[in-house]
Scaffold this motif. Structure first.
Motif, PDB file in Angstrom:
ATOM      1  N   LEU A   1     -22.657  24.717 111.242  1.00  0.00           N
ATOM      2  CA  LEU A   1     -23.762  25.521 111.755  1.00  0.00           C
ATOM      3  C   LEU A   1     -25.091  24.827 111.483  1.00  0.00           C
ATOM      4  CD1 LEU A   1     -22.546  29.058 110.612  1.00  0.00           C
ATOM      5  CD2 LEU A   1     -22.370  28.064 112.913  1.00  0.00           C
TER       6      LEU A   1
ATOM      7  N   ILE B   1     -27.715  26.000 114.166  1.00  0.00           N
ATOM      8  CA  ILE B   1     -27.358  27.417 114.227  1.00  0.00           C
ATOM      9  C   ILE B   1     -27.762  28.012 112.881  1.00  0.00           C
ATOM     10  CG2 ILE B   1     -25.516  29.103 114.517  1.00  0.00           C
ATOM     11  CD1 ILE B   1     -24.002  26.843 116.099  1.00  0.00           C
TER      12      ILE B   1
ATOM     13  N   CYS C   1     -25.694  34.925 112.683  1.00  0.00           N
ATOM     14  CA  CYS C   1     -26.335  33.657 113.029  1.00  0.00           C
ATOM     15  C   CYS C   1     -27.053  33.727 114.373  1.00  0.00           C
ATOM     16  CB  CYS C   1     -25.280  32.550 113.129  1.00  0.00           C
ATOM     17  SG  CYS C   1     -24.199  32.413 111.697  1.00  0.00           S
TER      18      CYS C   1
ATOM     19  N   CYS D   1     -28.586  30.784 117.386  1.00  0.00           N
ATOM     20  CA  CYS D   1     -28.759  29.389 117.797  1.00  0.00           C
ATOM     21  C   CYS D   1     -30.248  29.116 117.974  1.00  0.00           C
ATOM     22  CB  CYS D   1     -28.018  29.123 119.107  1.00  0.00           C
ATOM     23  SG  CYS D   1     -26.244  29.333 118.976  1.00  0.00           S
TER      24      CYS D   1
END
Length: 158
Positions: free
Chosen positions: A68, A73, A93, A95
Protein backbone atom coordinates in the motif's frame (compact mmCIF):
# COMPACT_ATOMS: atom_id res chain seq x y z
CA UNK A 1 -29.05 -5.91 -0.74
CA UNK A 2 -32.55 -6.23 -2.13
CA UNK A 3 -33.92 -7.53 1.17
CA UNK A 4 -32.65 -4.37 2.86
CA UNK A 5 -33.86 -2.10 0.03
CA UNK A 6 -30.34 -0.93 -0.86
CA UNK A 7 -30.38 -1.66 -4.60
CA UNK A 8 -30.25 2.05 -5.40
CA UNK A 9 -27.12 2.45 -3.22
CA UNK A 10 -25.15 -0.76 -3.81
CA UNK A 11 -24.27 -2.58 -6.99
CA UNK A 12 -22.45 -5.89 -7.25
CA UNK A 13 -20.15 -6.94 -10.05
CA UNK A 14 -18.72 -10.31 -10.88
CA UNK A 15 -15.07 -9.88 -11.87
CA UNK A 16 -11.77 -11.71 -11.70
CA UNK A 17 -10.52 -9.84 -8.65
CA UNK A 18 -10.82 -6.20 -9.63
CA UNK A 19 -9.69 -6.59 -13.23
CA UNK A 20 -11.96 -4.58 -15.49
CA UNK A 21 -13.28 -2.46 -12.66
CA UNK A 22 -14.89 0.70 -13.99
CA UNK A 23 -14.05 4.14 -12.60
CA UNK A 24 -17.57 4.69 -11.24
CA UNK A 25 -16.73 2.45 -8.27
CA UNK A 26 -15.88 4.48 -5.17
CA UNK A 27 -15.20 1.72 -2.61
CA UNK A 28 -13.90 -1.84 -2.64
CA UNK A 29 -13.95 -4.31 0.24
CA UNK A 30 -11.45 -7.19 0.25
CA UNK A 31 -11.43 -9.27 3.42
CA UNK A 32 -10.84 -12.75 4.76
CA UNK A 33 -7.73 -13.76 2.84
CA UNK A 34 -3.99 -13.42 3.11
CA UNK A 35 -2.22 -10.13 2.54
CA UNK A 36 -0.31 -11.50 -0.45
CA UNK A 37 -3.53 -12.54 -2.18
CA UNK A 38 -4.98 -9.08 -1.54
CA UNK A 39 -1.80 -7.59 -3.06
CA UNK A 40 -2.24 -9.83 -6.11
CA UNK A 41 -5.85 -8.69 -6.53
CA UNK A 42 -4.94 -5.01 -6.14
CA UNK A 43 -1.98 -5.25 -8.52
CA UNK A 44 -4.21 -6.46 -11.38
CA UNK A 45 -6.75 -3.68 -11.04
CA UNK A 46 -7.05 -0.06 -12.04
CA UNK A 47 -6.66 1.91 -8.82
CA UNK A 48 -7.31 5.63 -9.09
CA UNK A 49 -7.08 8.65 -6.80
CA UNK A 50 -9.96 8.83 -4.35
CA UNK A 51 -10.86 5.13 -4.52
CA UNK A 52 -11.55 3.81 -1.01
CA UNK A 53 -10.43 0.36 0.07
CA UNK A 54 -11.51 -1.56 3.15
CA UNK A 55 -9.04 -4.40 3.61
CA UNK A 56 -8.59 -7.15 6.18
CA UNK A 57 -6.03 -9.91 5.95
CA UNK A 58 -5.47 -12.91 8.17
CA UNK A 59 -1.69 -13.00 7.55
CA UNK A 60 1.10 -11.08 5.81
CA UNK A 61 -0.11 -7.71 7.09
CA UNK A 62 3.43 -6.26 6.86
CA UNK A 63 3.59 -7.16 3.15
CA UNK A 64 0.16 -5.62 2.58
CA UNK A 65 1.04 -2.37 4.35
CA UNK A 66 4.34 -2.19 2.46
CA UNK A 67 2.54 -2.69 -0.88
CA UNK A 68 0.00 0.00 0.00
CA UNK A 69 2.80 2.40 0.93
CA UNK A 70 4.77 1.68 -2.25
CA UNK A 71 1.67 2.28 -4.40
CA UNK A 72 0.53 5.53 -2.74
CA UNK A 73 -2.45 3.94 -1.05
CA UNK A 74 -2.81 5.75 2.27
CA UNK A 75 -3.95 3.96 5.39
CA UNK A 76 -6.40 6.45 6.87
CA UNK A 77 -7.01 4.36 9.96
CA UNK A 78 -6.73 0.82 11.24
CA UNK A 79 -8.50 -1.19 13.88
CA UNK A 80 -7.35 -4.49 15.32
CA UNK A 81 -10.04 -7.06 16.01
CA UNK A 82 -9.81 -10.36 17.86
CA UNK A 83 -11.90 -13.33 16.78
CA UNK A 84 -11.66 -17.01 17.71
CA UNK A 85 -8.09 -16.74 19.01
CA UNK A 86 -6.70 -14.62 16.18
CA UNK A 87 -5.96 -10.94 15.61
CA UNK A 88 -6.97 -9.30 12.34
CA UNK A 89 -6.22 -5.76 11.21
CA UNK A 90 -8.94 -3.81 9.39
CA UNK A 91 -7.44 -1.13 7.13
CA UNK A 92 -9.44 1.83 5.87
CA UNK A 93 -7.50 3.16 2.88
CA UNK A 94 -7.69 5.70 0.08
CA UNK A 95 -5.70 5.82 -3.17
CA UNK A 96 -3.66 9.01 -3.48
CA UNK A 97 -1.04 10.39 -5.83
CA UNK A 98 1.74 10.81 -3.29
CA UNK A 99 3.52 8.66 -0.74
CA UNK A 100 2.33 8.40 2.87
CA UNK A 101 4.99 8.78 5.53
CA UNK A 102 5.15 5.66 7.68
CA UNK A 103 7.82 4.11 9.86
CA UNK A 104 8.99 0.52 9.70
CA UNK A 105 7.39 -0.10 13.10
CA UNK A 106 4.06 1.10 11.67
CA UNK A 107 4.45 -1.22 8.67
CA UNK A 108 4.77 -4.11 11.11
CA UNK A 109 2.22 -3.11 13.74
CA UNK A 110 -0.26 -0.67 12.21
CA UNK A 111 -0.62 2.76 10.62
CA UNK A 112 -3.00 5.23 12.29
CA UNK A 113 -4.17 2.37 14.48
CA UNK A 114 -7.13 2.86 16.81
CA UNK A 115 -5.58 2.54 20.25
CA UNK A 116 -7.86 0.39 22.36
CA UNK A 117 -7.71 -2.61 24.66
CA UNK A 118 -7.67 -5.10 21.77
CA UNK A 119 -4.68 -3.38 20.19
CA UNK A 120 -2.82 -3.24 23.53
CA UNK A 121 -3.47 -6.96 24.01
CA UNK A 122 -2.26 -7.62 20.45
CA UNK A 123 1.02 -5.78 21.13
CA UNK A 124 1.47 -7.78 24.36
CA UNK A 125 0.80 -11.01 22.45
CA UNK A 126 3.33 -10.13 19.73
CA UNK A 127 5.98 -9.04 22.23
CA UNK A 128 5.59 -12.23 24.26
CA UNK A 129 5.73 -14.31 21.06
CA UNK A 130 9.05 -12.75 20.03
CA UNK A 131 10.50 -13.00 23.54
CA UNK A 132 9.57 -16.68 23.61
CA UNK A 133 11.26 -17.26 20.24
CA UNK A 134 14.34 -15.34 21.44
CA UNK A 135 14.62 -17.63 24.47
CA UNK A 136 15.13 -20.50 22.02
CA UNK A 137 16.82 -18.85 19.03
CA UNK A 138 18.84 -15.65 19.30
CA UNK A 139 18.25 -13.86 15.99
CA UNK A 140 18.48 -10.09 15.46
CA UNK A 141 15.19 -9.87 13.54
CA UNK A 142 13.25 -10.91 16.67
CA UNK A 143 15.06 -8.34 18.83
CA UNK A 144 14.23 -5.78 16.13
CA UNK A 145 10.51 -6.63 16.24
CA UNK A 146 10.47 -6.14 20.03
CA UNK A 147 12.11 -2.74 19.49
CA UNK A 148 9.43 -1.84 16.94
CA UNK A 149 6.74 -2.71 19.49
CA UNK A 150 8.46 -0.48 22.06
CA UNK A 151 8.58 2.31 19.45
CA UNK A 152 4.86 1.93 18.76
CA UNK A 153 4.10 2.06 22.49
CA UNK A 154 6.25 5.20 22.86
CA UNK A 155 4.38 6.86 19.97
CA UNK A 156 1.07 6.09 21.69
CA UNK A 157 2.17 7.91 24.85
CA UNK A 158 3.47 11.05 23.08
Amino acid sequence: IEENHLSDLVSCRLLDGIQGLESDVDQIIICGMGGKLIIDILSKGNLYRGLRLLLSCHKDDFALREYLHDHHIHIVKEKMIYDHGHYYPILDCVCEDKEQEVSTSQLYFGVNMLIDETYATYLDFEENKYKNILSKVNKPEFIEKIEYIKEIRTQRIS
